[in-house]
Design a protein around this motif. Structure first.
Motif, PDB file in Angstrom:
ATOM      1  N   ALA A 132       0.808  -1.225   0.000  1.00  0.00           N
ATOM      2  CA  ALA A 132       0.000   0.000   0.000  1.00  0.00           C
ATOM      3  C   ALA A 132       0.835   1.267   0.000  1.00  0.00           C
ATOM      4  N   ALA A 133       2.157   1.148   0.042  1.00  0.00           N
ATOM      5  CA  ALA A 133       3.017   2.337   0.042  1.00  0.00           C
ATOM      6  C   ALA A 133       2.957   3.032  -1.319  1.00  0.00           C
ATOM      7  N   GLY A 134       3.035   4.348  -1.307  1.00  0.00           N
ATOM      8  CA  GLY A 134       2.962   5.114  -2.541  1.00  0.00           C
ATOM      9  C   GLY A 134       4.205   4.944  -3.400  1.00  0.00           C
ATOM     10  N   ASP A 183       6.514  -4.860  23.372  1.00  0.00           N
ATOM     11  CA  ASP A 183       6.670  -6.047  22.539  1.00  0.00           C
ATOM     12  C   ASP A 183       5.779  -6.032  21.301  1.00  0.00           C
ATOM     13  N   THR A 184       5.162  -4.886  20.987  1.00  0.00           N
ATOM     14  CA  THR A 184       4.255  -4.780  19.837  1.00  0.00           C
ATOM     15  C   THR A 184       4.837  -3.855  18.779  1.00  0.00           C
ATOM     16  N   VAL A 185       4.858  -4.333  17.554  1.00  0.00           N
ATOM     17  CA  VAL A 185       5.293  -3.532  16.408  1.00  0.00           C
ATOM     18  C   VAL A 185       4.089  -3.323  15.496  1.00  0.00           C
ATOM     19  N   THR A 186       3.836  -2.074  15.124  1.00  0.00           N
ATOM     20  CA  THR A 186       2.761  -1.754  14.189  1.00  0.00           C
ATOM     21  C   THR A 186       3.369  -1.170  12.923  1.00  0.00           C
ATOM     22  N   LEU A 187       3.041  -1.766  11.780  1.00  0.00           N
ATOM     23  CA  LEU A 187       3.493  -1.289  10.482  1.00  0.00           C
ATOM     24  C   LEU A 187       2.300  -0.691   9.754  1.00  0.00           C
ATOM     25  N   ALA A 188       2.503   0.441   9.081  1.00  0.00           N
ATOM     26  CA  ALA A 188       1.407   1.079   8.344  1.00  0.00           C
ATOM     27  C   ALA A 188       1.955   1.752   7.096  1.00  0.00           C
ATOM     28  N   ALA A 189       1.161   1.717   6.021  1.00  0.00           N
ATOM     29  CA  ALA A 189       1.532   2.397   4.777  1.00  0.00           C
ATOM     30  C   ALA A 189       0.267   2.798   4.041  1.00  0.00           C
ATOM     31  N   ARG A 242      -5.549   3.543  -0.468  1.00  0.00           N
ATOM     32  CA  ARG A 242      -5.687   2.367   0.398  1.00  0.00           C
ATOM     33  C   ARG A 242      -4.702   2.513   1.541  1.00  0.00           C
ATOM     34  N   LEU A 243      -4.945   1.759   2.577  1.00  0.00           N
ATOM     35  CA  LEU A 243      -4.132   1.812   3.792  1.00  0.00           C
ATOM     36  C   LEU A 243      -3.982   0.393   4.305  1.00  0.00           C
ATOM     37  N   ALA A 244      -2.760  -0.008   4.592  1.00  0.00           N
ATOM     38  CA  ALA A 244      -2.505  -1.335   5.150  1.00  0.00           C
ATOM     39  C   ALA A 244      -1.875  -1.182   6.532  1.00  0.00           C
ATOM     40  N   VAL A 245      -2.395  -1.943   7.494  1.00  0.00           N
ATOM     41  CA  VAL A 245      -1.891  -1.886   8.870  1.00  0.00           C
ATOM     42  C   VAL A 245      -1.688  -3.317   9.364  1.00  0.00           C
ATOM     43  N   ARG A 246      -0.527  -3.593   9.938  1.00  0.00           N
ATOM     44  CA  ARG A 246      -0.232  -4.929  10.469  1.00  0.00           C
ATOM     45  C   ARG A 246       0.417  -4.794  11.843  1.00  0.00           C
TER      46      ARG A 246
END
Length: 379
Positions: free
Chosen positions: A143-145, A163-169, A174-178
């Motif tokens: 989803a990165a431009g 202990d939590t990593v959040t990735l977003a693009a 559109r937007l993706a979050v993991r």
């Protein structure tokens, strides 16, 4: 300087290092790959373009200490084409000679003294499984431009809290979050970084599948970082400069209430979208009409070619007509990594959320969400 090494081992190491070399270097020496045989019998291959660095370390049985700089891409092409026999690499004056079986190549060397020193790795922050890391980055980087005139949208935002990593693009459409778990060296570690999306995706893919853990090196929030992040695994290390941390407040964009929920097999959905999209022009949408236990996919209209396909679906909520850019929809379906696709919608003009797997319990959110903006349908 000289060394002997297995052809497959050398070819893989050279290929991994060469991926960081610039296609159009600002100065010729940056097209070079630095090879160093150390006194303790290691071979280090490295590349650096002032933005991204890559280094691989191999153990040698035979070697004579020294340093040389040769064309990285040419060396990658040569090692890939060599026969499956041991490779001898010898520096003779201003030339490097590569011999493998009956094949012999002579390369011109470049001035090592003009090559920049690789950056120092930031302090180690923690580690995560290479497969989990590769999968998570792949899901988000899609989803990165791609528009370099908007650099903040070409990156992947990394937020670490404990202990939590959040990735977003996001590319605005559109937007993706993991979210994923990792093992921080300090339990209260906190940091935010914007990593160039293409670089992060290449790195994660290259480090994935090794079975080893990926060590992430970065400064904590408010620390004296150098605007850099590093990754290392199985004798490989890479660093990249960070982008400006500015990023849209994406959490407010994620809807939490929906009027319609659809669930259907991912593979069948993908194939149907691909077939219907054959008649869709580049910027025309694929239309989805959810009614009862079926969804009707359509593309094309009027005097143009048209396509219609009907799929069974598990559907709850109000009937809805909605349309999406077919390429964005297919990329989202490819990223959910699940046999079952769940599409949650509110209206035909508000963002929809694509997730995979079984529905989560009330109050919970899936570890991966792909938000996709619908295309307004003409009345």
């Amino acid at each position: 300087m000289m060394f002997r090494v297995d052809r497959d081992v050398l070819a893989e190491a050279v290929a991994w290092t060469a991926r960081s070399l610039p296609a159009r270097p600002s100065v010729p020496v940056l097209a070079g790959m630095r090879l160093e045989v150390t006194e303790d019998g290691q071979l280090k291959l490295s590349g650096f373009d002032y933005e991204v660095s890559a280094e691989v370390t191999l153990e040698l049985q035979t070697g004579e200490a020294g340093v040389v700089l040769v064309s990285g891409r040419l060396l990658a092409e040569i090692t890939r084409a060599l026969p499956a026999q041991p490779v001898d690499f010898v520096v003779e004056g201003a030339k490097a000679v590569v011999t493998c079986g009956s094949a012999r190549f002579t390369l011109l060397t470049m001035p090592v003294e003009d090559y920049p020193s690789l950056p120092t790795m930031p302090p180690a922050a923690g580690r995560v499984g290479s497969d989990v890391f590769a999968s998570a980055v792949g899901q988000v980087a899609v989803a990165a431009g791609k528009d370099d005139t908007l650099p903040m949208l070409t990156g992947v935002r990394v937020e670490i809290e404990g202990d939590t990593v959040t990735l977003a693009a996001t590319d605005r459409y559109r937007l993706a979050v993991r979210e994923l778990k990792w093992q921080p060296d300090q339990p209260d570690f906190s940091a935010i970084a914007m990593i160039p999306g293409r670089t992060l995706a290449d790195t994660a893919k290259a480090l994935g599948g090794t079975g080893a853990e990926v060590e992430i090196a970065m400064s904590s929030a408010g620390g004296t970082g150098e605007g850099m992040i590093g990754f290392s695994s199985a004798g490989r290390r890479t660093t990249t400069r960070l982008l400006d941390p500015e990023f849209p407040k994406y959490r407010s964009l994620l809807p939490t209430e929906f009027s319609a929920h659809a669930q259907l097999p991912t593979a069948a959905f993908v194939e149907a979208v691909k077939r219907v999209a054959l008649v869709a022009e580049r910027n025309t949408p694929v239309r989805l009409a959810f009614r009862g236990d079926e969804v009707v996919l359509e593309a094309g209209s009027g005097d143009e070619a048209q396509a219609v396909e009907v799929l069974p679906v598990e559907f709850e909520g109000e009937d809805i007509n909605i349309a999406f850019n077919h390429q964005f929809l297919l990329e989202g379906l490819g990223a959910i990594d699940s046999d079952v696709a769940r599409l949650q919608m509110t209206t035909s003009t508000k963002p929809a959320i694509l997730t995979g797997g079984k529905p989560v319990d009330d109050g919970e959110v899936p570890d991966y969400r792909y938000l996709i903006m619908p295309i307004r349908l003409s009345s």
